[in-house]
Every structure is written in C-alpha cells, then in structure tokens.
Design an enzyme around this catalytic site. Structure first.
Site, PDB file in Angstrom:
ATOM      1  N   THR A  10      66.752  57.209  15.908  1.00 57.21           N
ATOM      2  CA  THR A  10      66.973  58.606  16.190  1.00 57.21           C
ATOM      3  C   THR A  10      66.917  59.483  14.954  1.00 57.21           C
ATOM      4  OG1 THR A  10      69.338  58.500  15.801  1.00 57.21           O
ATOM      5  CG2 THR A  10      68.591  57.873  17.973  1.00 57.21           C
ATOM      6  N   VAL A  43      67.479  54.701  28.961  1.00 56.04           N
ATOM      7  CA  VAL A  43      68.178  55.745  28.212  1.00 56.04           C
ATOM      8  C   VAL A  43      69.167  55.080  27.273  1.00 56.04           C
ATOM      9  CG1 VAL A  43      69.729  57.734  28.342  1.00 56.04           C
ATOM     10  CG2 VAL A  43      67.929  57.442  30.062  1.00 56.04           C
ATOM     11  N   GLY A  44      69.111  55.438  26.008  1.00 53.56           N
ATOM     12  CA  GLY A  44      70.020  54.875  25.019  1.00 53.56           C
ATOM     13  C   GLY A  44      71.236  55.751  24.793  1.00 53.56           C
ATOM     14  N   ASP A  45      71.811  55.657  23.600  1.00 58.42           N
ATOM     15  CA  ASP A  45      73.056  56.365  23.315  1.00 58.42           C
ATOM     16  C   ASP A  45      72.872  57.822  22.929  1.00 58.42           C
ATOM     17  OD1 ASP A  45      71.865  55.277  20.842  1.00 58.42           O
ATOM     18  OD2 ASP A  45      73.587  56.200  19.865  1.00 58.42           O
ATOM     19  N   GLY A  63      70.675  53.699  15.915  1.00 53.72           N
ATOM     20  CA  GLY A  63      70.656  52.240  15.908  1.00 53.72           C
ATOM     21  C   GLY A  63      70.475  51.655  17.291  1.00 53.72           C
ATOM     22  N   SER A  64      71.145  50.552  17.557  1.00 52.82           N
ATOM     23  CA  SER A  64      71.032  49.845  18.834  1.00 52.82           C
ATOM     24  C   SER A  64      71.838  50.586  19.897  1.00 52.82           C
ATOM     25  CB  SER A  64      71.547  48.410  18.694  1.00 52.82           C
ATOM     26  OG  SER A  64      70.800  47.711  17.712  1.00 52.82           O
TER      27      SER A  64
END
Length: 357
Positions: free
Chosen positions: A221, A250-252, A273-274
């Site tokens: 990001t 969809v990630g964080d 990150g992850s």
C-alpha cells in the site's frame, strides 16, 4: 486622613509590573503550533540492485508527496487535506502499488481499495474493489463526507464518484509492464496458467518491457498520517492489493481499524503488508488502544504490534500521536517511507538507513 489604593487596583498594578519584568527577561513566549507528517509506499523486500534511474524516480515521487503534505500543514491546513493530497501524489505515480501503479489480480485487471479517517470525530470512509476511479482516496473521503456509510464497494462506489465528478478513467490507465511481469511470475510460481494479455487492450504507447530490477518494489500500500496545527490527526491508505489476488479480494487498507485509524485522543496509523494479518489482529486500532488504555507510548505500541503480534515479514506501520511524535516501524527488509515535522526533522528512506539530504 491617609488615602489607600483599593486592594484590587493594587493587585492589578503589581501583576502588570511582574509581567513587564517577565517580558523583559524573555521568560514568556508562545509555543508555536506543532505539525507532523509521515508517509509510506509499501513494505517488502526492495532489492538494493534496483537501477539508479528507477531509484531516483522513486525517491523523487516520495519527496514530491512529502512536500505536498508539508505545504498543507505549514500553511495551517487540515491534517485531512494533507493526508488526502499526499496519497493522491502517490496514487498518480506509477512506481507504487496504488492508483496508476496498481498490481494485477488473477484475471488480469485492477481492483483498488482506499480509506481515510478524521481523528477529530472518528468520521471515516472507504472504498473497495473499484476499477475506474483514478484516485480512490478521493472517493473514500466522499463516502465519509457525503454518505451515512463507512465502506462502499465496486459499482456503488464508482457511481458515487461519478455523481460528484471524481475523475474516472478507463482500465488501461492502470497498465504497467512491470506489474504485468509480476503477475506472470506469481501465476507461474503458484501453479496457475499464465495470461496472454490483460482484460483490456494495452495502450499502444505503453512501455512493454518494464523494469526487472524492481519486481518487489512494493508489497502493498501507500499511506499517510498527519497532525495539523489545530491539534487534529488524520490517516489515509490506498492500495492495489496483492499481485494475483482472487477477484473481489479485499485486504486491510479499506478496513477501518485494520489498515487505517485516527483518534485525537491517541494517534493516527496507516499500515502496509499482509492484509489478512492486519485484519485478524485489528492492528491500526490496536496501536491506538494500547496508547489509550494500556498506557504505552506511541513507539511502544507500534513496536509491540509489529514485533510481538505480527510475524516477521508481515509488514509495517507509520503513526503520529497528538504530541507530534512519529513512529515508523516494520519487520520486513524494507519499507519506503518519509517524514517531516515542525521541529525541522525530516527524511526519506527505503532500507534501514535514510538517504542523505
């Protein structure tokens, strides 16, 4: 008969005298309003073998983004405006995994996410899985300010953006040859069939070769956190997600409390990150919680989350508190980042060491 000065008048005269002495001695001075800003452009494993030309382009874009946010804060602007405009610069730079430089998903197109939060009243907005919005961070702010919702996805978010004249682009705007090569590499490594072409016609003027020296230039990001002269905090995050991700993943980054959080009573945080790990542990909100309720300092809270809660290699965070303290922590081999404050502290770095000014 002896005349006396009334007690209240006597006290006023004495107070004026004391004030004059203090001013003459220079012991009274107004403290200048504080401001601070930090940004990140992805945590991961940037190779130090990256070409000098690409590295310079990367640093120039980061510096431009930092200076954009600085200018807002120096002029007395809001943290919210500083965050939005800083992130927009990063979204418009092809070298980052957000906006124009977004990675490809498993089916060969782009789905972008972003969020923004105002620490003054905890108002926030986010968009996810959008495909035609040039600057998703603008759409996230629209959700915050023009709707009763926090998160809009896909076509609903795009309709809102069009309604309010946010710039809409065709999918080929996001094409980048390096990102395309990254997708093929990812598909091959995971036993999936490589794709012949993106889901859209490649622009004839597009660079078809890419730069193989920066295949891991950014893991996720871009983001920004800021404190303005009014004492307000804000945070924003924008991403193209993971290379080769499933359509609709969809990630964080657009999840308030996972990848983004801002609270004037604690701090403002943007993560990289992850994404799944940041969601599981509510990292952004947890940093703020540790400050407010566990009596940890900003650096103690960010270090605990990065080093004790997350696993090595999961990523990093940037954060600023209401006193203007900054913390930029990561457990990967690199995290592209920059920072500045009203005390004159500033810097740009990718690896552990900062670049010379």
């Amino acid at each position: 008969m002896k005349r006396t000065v009334p007690t209240c008048l006597s006290l006023c005269i004495k107070a004026i005298g004391f004030l004059a002495v203090f001013l003459a001695c220079g012991t009274l001075s107004a403290e200048k309003p504080r401001w601070a800003i930090a940004l990140h452009a992805g945590a991961g494993s940037v190779s130090k073998d990256i070409s000098a030309e690409r590295l310079q382009e990367y640093k120039t874009s980061i510096r431009k983004a930092l200076e954009t946010g600085e200018a807002v804060l120096r002029s007395g602007g809001t943290a919210l405006d500083a965050v939005e405009r800083t992130v927009m610069v990063l979204e418009d730079a092809a070298g980052f995994n957000a906006g124009k430089g977004a990675v490809f998903n498993a089916e060969g197109f782009h789905q972008l996410d972003a969020s923004i939060m105002d620490g003054n009243d905890l108002s926030c907005g986010a968009v996810a899985a959008v495909e035609t919005i040039r600057n998703p961070i603008q759409a996230a702010r629209l959700v915050m300010e023009r709707t009763p919702h926090v998160l809009l996805v896909s076509k609903g978010a795009e309709r809102l953006a069009k309604l309010h004249n946010i710039e809409i682009v065709t999918p080929d705007y996001f094409y980048d040859a390096t990102r395309w090569q990254q997708l093929q590499k990812k598909l091959k490594a995971t036993g999936r069939k490589e794709l012949d072409n993106p889901c859209y016609p490649v622009p004839p003027e597009a660079n078809q070769t890419g730069d193989r020296t920066d295949q891991e230039i950014s893991r996720g990001t871009v983001g920004c956190v800021a404190l303005d002269m009014h004492g307000n905090l804000a945070a924003g995050t924008s991403t193209g997600g993971l290379t080769g991700k499933m359509v609709g993943r969809v990630g964080d980054s657009p999840i308030i409390g996972a990848g983004t959080y801002a609270d004037n009573r604690g701090c403002a945080i943007s993560a990289t990150g992850s994404g799944e790990e940041y969601i599981r542990h509510g990292i952004a909100a947890q940093v703020n919680w540790r400050m407010r309720f566990a009596n940890q300092s900003l650096s103690e809270a960010t270090q605990a989350c990065i080093n004790d809660v997350l696993k090595p290699g999961d990523g990093g965070v940037i954060a600023v508190d209401h006193d203007g303290n900054l913390s930029l922590e990561f457990n990967t081999t690199s995290m592209s980042r920059a920072w500045a404050d009203s005390k004159g502290n500033s810097g740009i770095a990718i690896w552990e060491e900062r670049f010379a000014d």
